[in-house]
Design a protein around this motif. Sequence first.
Motif, PDB file in Angstrom:
ATOM      1  N   HIS A 116     -10.071   3.948   2.398  1.00 51.87           N
ATOM      2  CA  HIS A 116      -9.181   3.634   3.512  1.00 51.87           C
ATOM      3  C   HIS A 116      -8.627   2.218   3.355  1.00 51.87           C
ATOM      4  O   HIS A 116      -9.072   1.461   2.517  1.00 51.87           O
ATOM      5  CB  HIS A 116      -9.876   3.775   4.871  1.00 51.87           C
ATOM      6  CG  HIS A 116     -10.964   2.775   5.124  1.00 51.87           C
ATOM      7  ND1 HIS A 116     -12.294   3.124   5.170  1.00 51.87           N
ATOM      8  CD2 HIS A 116     -10.943   1.437   5.343  1.00 51.87           C
ATOM      9  CE1 HIS A 116     -13.024   2.047   5.408  1.00 51.87           C
ATOM     10  NE2 HIS A 116     -12.225   1.008   5.514  1.00 51.87           N
ATOM     11  N   PHE A 117      -7.643   1.900   4.191  1.00 54.55           N
ATOM     12  CA  PHE A 117      -7.244   0.511   4.345  1.00 54.55           C
ATOM     13  C   PHE A 117      -7.502   0.131   5.791  1.00 54.55           C
ATOM     14  O   PHE A 117      -7.661   0.992   6.651  1.00 54.55           O
ATOM     15  CB  PHE A 117      -5.796   0.249   3.898  1.00 54.55           C
ATOM     16  CG  PHE A 117      -4.713   0.869   4.739  1.00 54.55           C
ATOM     17  CD1 PHE A 117      -4.116   0.145   5.758  1.00 54.55           C
ATOM     18  CD2 PHE A 117      -4.252   2.148   4.484  1.00 54.55           C
ATOM     19  CE1 PHE A 117      -3.100   0.689   6.521  1.00 54.55           C
ATOM     20  CE2 PHE A 117      -3.229   2.707   5.235  1.00 54.55           C
ATOM     21  CZ  PHE A 117      -2.660   1.976   6.258  1.00 54.55           C
ATOM     22  N   ILE A 169       0.885  -1.162   0.000  1.00 50.05           N
ATOM     23  CA  ILE A 169       0.000   0.000   0.000  1.00 50.05           C
ATOM     24  C   ILE A 169       0.924   1.213   0.000  1.00 50.05           C
ATOM     25  O   ILE A 169       1.885   1.256   0.780  1.00 50.05           O
ATOM     26  CB  ILE A 169      -0.883   0.014   1.272  1.00 50.05           C
ATOM     27  CG1 ILE A 169      -1.760  -1.232   1.322  1.00 50.05           C
ATOM     28  CG2 ILE A 169      -1.709   1.290   1.349  1.00 50.05           C
ATOM     29  CD1 ILE A 169      -2.357  -1.494   2.692  1.00 50.05           C
ATOM     30  N   THR A 170       0.645   2.185  -0.856  1.00 49.31           N
ATOM     31  CA  THR A 170       1.513   3.362  -0.971  1.00 49.31           C
ATOM     32  C   THR A 170       0.772   4.616  -0.520  1.00 49.31           C
ATOM     33  O   THR A 170      -0.379   4.822  -0.889  1.00 49.31           O
ATOM     34  CB  THR A 170       1.979   3.546  -2.428  1.00 49.31           C
ATOM     35  OG1 THR A 170       2.717   2.394  -2.824  1.00 49.31           O
ATOM     36  CG2 THR A 170       2.859   4.771  -2.579  1.00 49.31           C
ATOM     37  N   ALA A 212       2.058  -7.979   3.713  1.00 50.45           N
ATOM     38  CA  ALA A 212       2.225  -6.903   2.727  1.00 50.45           C
ATOM     39  C   ALA A 212       3.163  -5.842   3.304  1.00 50.45           C
ATOM     40  O   ALA A 212       3.552  -5.914   4.460  1.00 50.45           O
ATOM     41  CB  ALA A 212       0.874  -6.282   2.373  1.00 50.45           C
ATOM     42  N   LYS A 213       3.491  -4.860   2.470  1.00 47.61           N
ATOM     43  CA  LYS A 213       4.318  -3.744   2.923  1.00 47.61           C
ATOM     44  C   LYS A 213       3.527  -2.447   2.848  1.00 47.61           C
ATOM     45  O   LYS A 213       2.599  -2.311   2.058  1.00 47.61           O
ATOM     46  CB  LYS A 213       5.561  -3.626   2.044  1.00 47.61           C
ATOM     47  CG  LYS A 213       6.557  -4.743   2.203  1.00 47.61           C
ATOM     48  CD  LYS A 213       7.734  -4.511   1.280  1.00 47.61           C
ATOM     49  CE  LYS A 213       8.330  -5.781   0.754  1.00 47.61           C
ATOM     50  NZ  LYS A 213       7.455  -6.595  -0.061  1.00 47.61           N
ATOM     51  N   LEU A 214       3.910  -1.501   3.677  1.00 44.17           N
ATOM     52  CA  LEU A 214       3.414  -0.136   3.605  1.00 44.17           C
ATOM     53  C   LEU A 214       4.560   0.690   3.050  1.00 44.17           C
ATOM     54  O   LEU A 214       5.674   0.657   3.574  1.00 44.17           O
ATOM     55  CB  LEU A 214       3.009   0.376   4.987  1.00 44.17           C
ATOM     56  CG  LEU A 214       2.586   1.844   5.058  1.00 44.17           C
ATOM     57  CD1 LEU A 214       1.325   2.087   4.224  1.00 44.17           C
ATOM     58  CD2 LEU A 214       2.365   2.257   6.501  1.00 44.17           C
ATOM     59  N   GLU A 215       4.296   1.413   1.974  1.00 45.66           N
ATOM     60  CA  GLU A 215       5.318   2.202   1.292  1.00 45.66           C
ATOM     61  C   GLU A 215       4.973   3.673   1.463  1.00 45.66           C
ATOM     62  O   GLU A 215       3.957   4.138   0.938  1.00 45.66           O
ATOM     63  CB  GLU A 215       5.309   1.788  -0.180  1.00 45.66           C
ATOM     64  CG  GLU A 215       6.356   2.423  -1.043  1.00 45.66           C
ATOM     65  CD  GLU A 215       6.259   1.883  -2.467  1.00 45.66           C
ATOM     66  OE1 GLU A 215       6.890   0.855  -2.757  1.00 45.66           O
ATOM     67  OE2 GLU A 215       5.519   2.490  -3.275  1.00 45.66           O
ATOM     68  N   LEU A 216       5.783   4.391   2.210  1.00 47.54           N
ATOM     69  CA  LEU A 216       5.582   5.826   2.417  1.00 47.54           C
ATOM     70  C   LEU A 216       6.524   6.570   1.486  1.00 47.54           C
ATOM     71  O   LEU A 216       7.734   6.340   1.514  1.00 47.54           O
ATOM     72  CB  LEU A 216       5.867   6.201   3.863  1.00 47.54           C
ATOM     73  CG  LEU A 216       5.044   5.465   4.918  1.00 47.54           C
ATOM     74  CD1 LEU A 216       5.476   5.888   6.319  1.00 47.54           C
ATOM     75  CD2 LEU A 216       3.558   5.690   4.716  1.00 47.54           C
ATOM     76  N   ILE A 217       5.964   7.446   0.653  1.00 49.46           N
ATOM     77  CA  ILE A 217       6.782   8.177  -0.314  1.00 49.46           C
ATOM     78  C   ILE A 217       7.030   9.593   0.179  1.00 49.46           C
ATOM     79  O   ILE A 217       6.105  10.332   0.515  1.00 49.46           O
ATOM     80  CB  ILE A 217       6.118   8.215  -1.706  1.00 49.46           C
ATOM     81  CG1 ILE A 217       6.023   6.792  -2.269  1.00 49.46           C
ATOM     82  CG2 ILE A 217       6.908   9.118  -2.660  1.00 49.46           C
ATOM     83  CD1 ILE A 217       5.459   6.700  -3.656  1.00 49.46           C
ATOM     84  N   VAL A 269      11.929   9.334  -2.132  1.00 55.30           N
ATOM     85  CA  VAL A 269      12.490   8.286  -1.274  1.00 55.30           C
ATOM     86  C   VAL A 269      11.343   7.396  -0.815  1.00 55.30           C
ATOM     87  O   VAL A 269      10.293   7.890  -0.391  1.00 55.30           O
ATOM     88  CB  VAL A 269      13.210   8.900  -0.050  1.00 55.30           C
ATOM     89  CG1 VAL A 269      13.762   7.799   0.853  1.00 55.30           C
ATOM     90  CG2 VAL A 269      14.322   9.835  -0.495  1.00 55.30           C
ATOM     91  N   LEU A 270      11.543   6.078  -0.909  1.00 53.03           N
ATOM     92  CA  LEU A 270      10.575   5.108  -0.397  1.00 53.03           C
ATOM     93  C   LEU A 270      10.992   4.703   1.004  1.00 53.03           C
ATOM     94  O   LEU A 270      12.151   4.333   1.221  1.00 53.03           O
ATOM     95  CB  LEU A 270      10.538   3.850  -1.269  1.00 53.03           C
ATOM     96  CG  LEU A 270      10.250   4.003  -2.749  1.00 53.03           C
ATOM     97  CD1 LEU A 270      10.287   2.635  -3.431  1.00 53.03           C
ATOM     98  CD2 LEU A 270       8.912   4.667  -2.962  1.00 53.03           C
ATOM     99  N   HIS A 271      10.057   4.746   1.941  1.00 56.30           N
ATOM    100  CA  HIS A 271      10.281   4.258   3.300  1.00 56.30           C
ATOM    101  C   HIS A 271       9.336   3.072   3.468  1.00 56.30           C
ATOM    102  O   HIS A 271       8.115   3.241   3.416  1.00 56.30           O
ATOM    103  CB  HIS A 271       9.993   5.354   4.332  1.00 56.30           C
ATOM    104  CG  HIS A 271      10.822   6.582   4.130  1.00 56.30           C
ATOM    105  ND1 HIS A 271      12.125   6.674   4.559  1.00 56.30           N
ATOM    106  CD2 HIS A 271      10.542   7.765   3.523  1.00 56.30           C
ATOM    107  CE1 HIS A 271      12.610   7.863   4.248  1.00 56.30           C
ATOM    108  NE2 HIS A 271      11.657   8.542   3.612  1.00 56.30           N
ATOM    109  N   LEU A 272       9.896   1.879   3.649  1.00 57.45           N
ATOM    110  CA  LEU A 272       9.099   0.657   3.680  1.00 57.45           C
ATOM    111  C   LEU A 272       8.907   0.144   5.101  1.00 57.45           C
ATOM    112  O   LEU A 272       9.856   0.086   5.887  1.00 57.45           O
ATOM    113  CB  LEU A 272       9.767  -0.424   2.828  1.00 57.45           C
ATOM    114  CG  LEU A 272       9.981  -0.065   1.359  1.00 57.45           C
ATOM    115  CD1 LEU A 272      10.784  -1.153   0.652  1.00 57.45           C
ATOM    116  CD2 LEU A 272       8.657   0.156   0.668  1.00 57.45           C
ATOM    117  N   TYR A 273       7.671  -0.245   5.385  1.00 58.50           N
ATOM    118  CA  TYR A 273       7.293  -0.827   6.667  1.00 58.50           C
ATOM    119  C   TYR A 273       6.652  -2.179   6.398  1.00 58.50           C
ATOM    120  O   TYR A 273       5.918  -2.332   5.421  1.00 58.50           O
ATOM    121  CB  TYR A 273       6.292   0.074   7.406  1.00 58.50           C
ATOM    122  CG  TYR A 273       6.898   1.360   7.893  1.00 58.50           C
ATOM    123  CD1 TYR A 273       7.254   1.510   9.222  1.00 58.50           C
ATOM    124  CD2 TYR A 273       7.127   2.416   7.027  1.00 58.50           C
ATOM    125  CE1 TYR A 273       7.824   2.691   9.679  1.00 58.50           C
ATOM    126  CE2 TYR A 273       7.697   3.601   7.472  1.00 58.50           C
ATOM    127  CZ  TYR A 273       8.048   3.731   8.798  1.00 58.50           C
ATOM    128  OH  TYR A 273       8.614   4.891   9.244  1.00 58.50           O
TER     129      TYR A 273
END
Length: 132
Positions: free
Chosen positions: A79-80, A12-13, A53-58, A44-48
């Motif tokens: 929403h998720f 999810i981004t 799954a992953k959470l991708e914060l841009i 920059v991608l910050h991955l959690y």
Amino acid sequence: MIIIKVLAVDHITINCCNIKETFDFYENVLGLNRIDTIDLGDHVLHLYQLPGAKLELIEYKNEQKLVKASNTNVGVYRHFAIRVDDIEEVKKRCEKAGFGINLEPTAIPQLNGQVVMLIVDPNGVEIEIMQA
């Protein structure tokens, strides 16, 4: 016609408007751990890691246009949802840190009494919290 089988949700981004507040929210309110940071030049991608799954914060390096949508606008992502072991603790952390709560923990009869809460991250993204 060939049938395509969806195997999983990969990520999810979220495009972030304030990365420091976003880190605080996802790390301190939701307790997620950052697993990687990848510089792609203009962002920059910050991955959690989420379960499965992953959470991708841009984080964009140049200022971007901020778009605000209501949770009842149509034609937009709503929403998720994540399931947690202690919904009241998430509520306390949101209140302490000043993050928005759109719906207090509420049992929904139509969902077999499932207790849910709607919170808002620093980017205006609504997240449904479900009690395990």
